[in-house]
Design an enzyme around this catalytic site. Structure first.
Site, PDB file in Angstrom:
ATOM      1  N   HIS A   1       0.603  -1.062  -0.126  1.00  0.00           N
ATOM      2  CA  HIS A   1       0.164   0.161  -0.003  1.00  0.00           C
ATOM      3  C   HIS A   1       0.977   1.191  -0.078  1.00  0.00           C
ATOM      4  O   HIS A   1       0.744   2.082   1.068  1.00  0.00           O
ATOM      5  CB  HIS A   1      -0.996   0.051   1.392  1.00  0.00           C
ATOM      6  CG  HIS A   1      -2.059   0.971   1.172  1.00  0.00           C
ATOM      7  ND1 HIS A   1      -2.337   1.812   0.017  1.00  0.00           N
ATOM      8  CD2 HIS A   1      -2.901   1.252   2.068  1.00  0.00           C
ATOM      9  CE1 HIS A   1      -3.383   2.407   0.234  1.00  0.00           C
ATOM     10  NE2 HIS A   1      -3.896   2.124   1.654  1.00  0.00           N
TER      11      HIS A   1
ATOM     12  N   GLN B   1      -0.305   4.868   0.914  1.00  0.00           N
ATOM     13  CA  GLN B   1      -0.432   5.172   2.284  1.00  0.00           C
ATOM     14  C   GLN B   1       0.983   5.701   3.129  1.00  0.00           C
ATOM     15  O   GLN B   1       0.983   6.706   3.902  1.00  0.00           O
ATOM     16  CB  GLN B   1      -0.947   3.996   2.962  1.00  0.00           C
ATOM     17  CG  GLN B   1      -1.275   4.226   4.570  1.00  0.00           C
ATOM     18  CD  GLN B   1      -2.368   5.121   4.954  1.00  0.00           C
ATOM     19  OE1 GLN B   1      -3.468   5.111   4.245  1.00  0.00           O
ATOM     20  NE2 GLN B   1      -2.228   6.278   5.650  1.00  0.00           N
TER      21      GLN B   1
ATOM     22  N   ARG C   1      -3.325  11.910   2.631  1.00  0.00           N
ATOM     23  CA  ARG C   1      -3.545  11.092   1.511  1.00  0.00           C
ATOM     24  C   ARG C   1      -3.677  12.018   0.371  1.00  0.00           C
ATOM     25  O   ARG C   1      -3.244  11.635  -0.624  1.00  0.00           O
ATOM     26  CB  ARG C   1      -4.548   9.876   1.797  1.00  0.00           C
ATOM     27  CG  ARG C   1      -4.509   9.082   2.722  1.00  0.00           C
ATOM     28  CD  ARG C   1      -3.343   8.137   2.323  1.00  0.00           C
ATOM     29  NE  ARG C   1      -3.605   7.453   1.037  1.00  0.00           N
ATOM     30  CZ  ARG C   1      -4.470   6.480   1.075  1.00  0.00           C
ATOM     31  NH1 ARG C   1      -4.808   5.754   1.900  1.00  0.00           N
ATOM     32  NH2 ARG C   1      -4.583   6.032  -0.280  1.00  0.00           N
TER      33      ARG C   1
HETATM   34  N1  NVA Z   1      -4.275  -3.825   5.606  1.00  0.00           N
HETATM   35  C1  NVA Z   1      -5.742  -3.275   5.345  1.00  0.00           C
HETATM   36  C2  NVA Z   1      -5.366  -1.966   4.844  1.00  0.00           C
HETATM   37  C3  NVA Z   1      -6.589  -1.111   4.419  1.00  0.00           C
HETATM   38  C4  NVA Z   1      -6.493   0.001   4.091  1.00  0.00           C
HETATM   39  C5  NVA Z   1      -6.368  -4.088   4.096  1.00  0.00           C
HETATM   40  O1  NVA Z   1      -5.792  -4.416   3.269  1.00  0.00           O
HETATM   41  O2  NVA Z   1      -7.736  -4.315   4.428  1.00  0.00           O
HETATM   42  N1   CP Z   2      -6.423   3.649   4.227  1.00  0.00           N
HETATM   43  C1   CP Z   2      -7.054   3.632   3.379  1.00  0.00           C
HETATM   44  O1   CP Z   2      -6.315   3.214   2.087  1.00  0.00           O
HETATM   45  O2   CP Z   2      -8.291   3.689   3.435  1.00  0.00           O
HETATM   46  P1   CP Z   2      -9.647   3.166   2.376  1.00  0.00           P
HETATM   47  O3   CP Z   2      -9.403   1.801   2.457  1.00  0.00           O
HETATM   48  O4   CP Z   2     -10.677   3.937   3.133  1.00  0.00           O
HETATM   49  O5   CP Z   2      -9.052   3.841   1.206  1.00  0.00           O
END
Ligand code: NVA
Ligand code: CP
Length: 298
Positions: free
Chosen positions: A129, A132, A285
């Site tokens: 990710h 983030q 973000r």
């Molecule tokens: N680890 C979490 C992050 C969500 C922003 C997921 O992948 O659901």
């Molecule tokens: N932290 C993040 O990516 O949040 P969302 O899943 O709401 O986009």
């Protein structure tokens, strides 16, 4: 043309400049300055998983930059009906200026990028990710200055966020202590592929010792909903609570990418407390991704 599939797609210098630029763009936005470097440009946003922050931040970023965005879900496009990713990539990228993708397998964004004629941004996969992390690094920089040489404690699952923290340890130059239950460690291949001090623990208190930043995330990520109960039992000793924060440095910050589950991975006292910067982190973000879009597309 550049893509942003992991933090390793940008150099440490580029990443540092990007988070500084993100804070500048934030100031400009707060001052009411109109800045439209992406006038008439279009971002396609493919979401195969849910999102609040990522969708709102990318859409707002494109509007504020003078462009527009298209939200594409597998439910109402041919993506959900088996059109090959290679074909979708060729077609979609022929009509827009950048593509953002949130999906399951990381290989999907890699394949899309290979066949895309425009920059591709990873907006979360099962493995990473990186968007983030741009916001997290910007937030640390704004509150405490350079993160280089500091210690970050990751408490919880060795998941996509943890993997991006591993890459960030190399790219931003910090020590990373990771505490996970046995069997929930980050992928060994991702740990091995970085040149950074990464220390693995199975104990939250050990990992948190004198940390400058404590970070956690949900115990069951998107796609793992059926494991929720099993994971609650496995992760019970990995909640970030007052004791864990007291083990960290006195001025340590707390971050969480959100959405959070108070009473699971973090107590309400910590996430709603003095050391938590989660609201700045979420807002950033927008600013960090504006800096990214400007870097890739302007
Ligand atoms: N680890 C979490 C992050 C969500 C922003 C997921 O992948 O659901
Ligand atoms: N932290 C993040 O990516 O949040 P969302 O899943 O709401 O986009």
């Amino acid at each position: 043309m550049r893509h942003f599939l992991t933090l390793k797609d940008l150099s440490p210098v580029e990443l540092h400049q990007l988070i500084i630029r993100a804070s500048e763009l934030k100031e400009m936005h707060k001052a009411g300055e109109i800045y439209q470097p992406l006038k008439n440009k279009v971002l396609a946003m493919i979401f195969e998983k849910s999102s609040t922050r990522t969708r709102v931040s990318f859409e707002s970023a494109m509007v504020q930059f003078g462009g527009g965005s298209i939200f594409l879900s597998p439910d109402d496009t041919q993506l959900g009906r088996g059109e090959p990713i290679e074909d979708s990539a060729r077609v979609i990228s022929s009509m827009v200026d950048a593509v953002m993708i949130r999906t399951f397998e990381h290989s999907k964004v890699e394949t899309f990028a290979k066949y895309s004629s425009v920059p591709v941004i990873n907006a979360l996969t099962d493995d990473y990710h990186p968007c983030q992390l741009l916001a997290d690094m910007q937030t640390y920089q704004e509150h405490r200055g350079d993160i280089r040489g500091k210690t970050v404690a990751w408490i919880g699952d060795g998941n996509n966020m943890c993997h991006s923290y591993i890459n960030a340890a190399q790219q931003f130059g910090f020590t990373l202590n990771i505490a996970t239950p046995v069997g929930y460690e980050p992928k060994a291949s991702i740990v091995k592929a970085v040149d950074a001090p990464i220390h693995l623990f199975n104990d939250a208190m050990q990992a948190a010792e004198l940390a400058d930043l404590v970070v956690t995330d949900v115990w069951a990520s998107m796609g793992q909903e059926e494991e929720q109960r099993k994971r609650e039992a496995a992760f019970a000793a990995f909640q970030v609570d007052k004791k864990v924060m007291q083990q960290a440095a006195k001025d340590a910050l707390f971050m969480h990418c959100l959405p959070a589950h108070r009473g699971e991975e973090v107590t309400a006292e910590v996430i709603d407390g003095q050391q938590s910067v989660v609201w700045d982190e979420a807002e950033n973000r927008l600013h960090a991704q504006k800096a990214l879009l400007e870097f890739l597309c302007a």
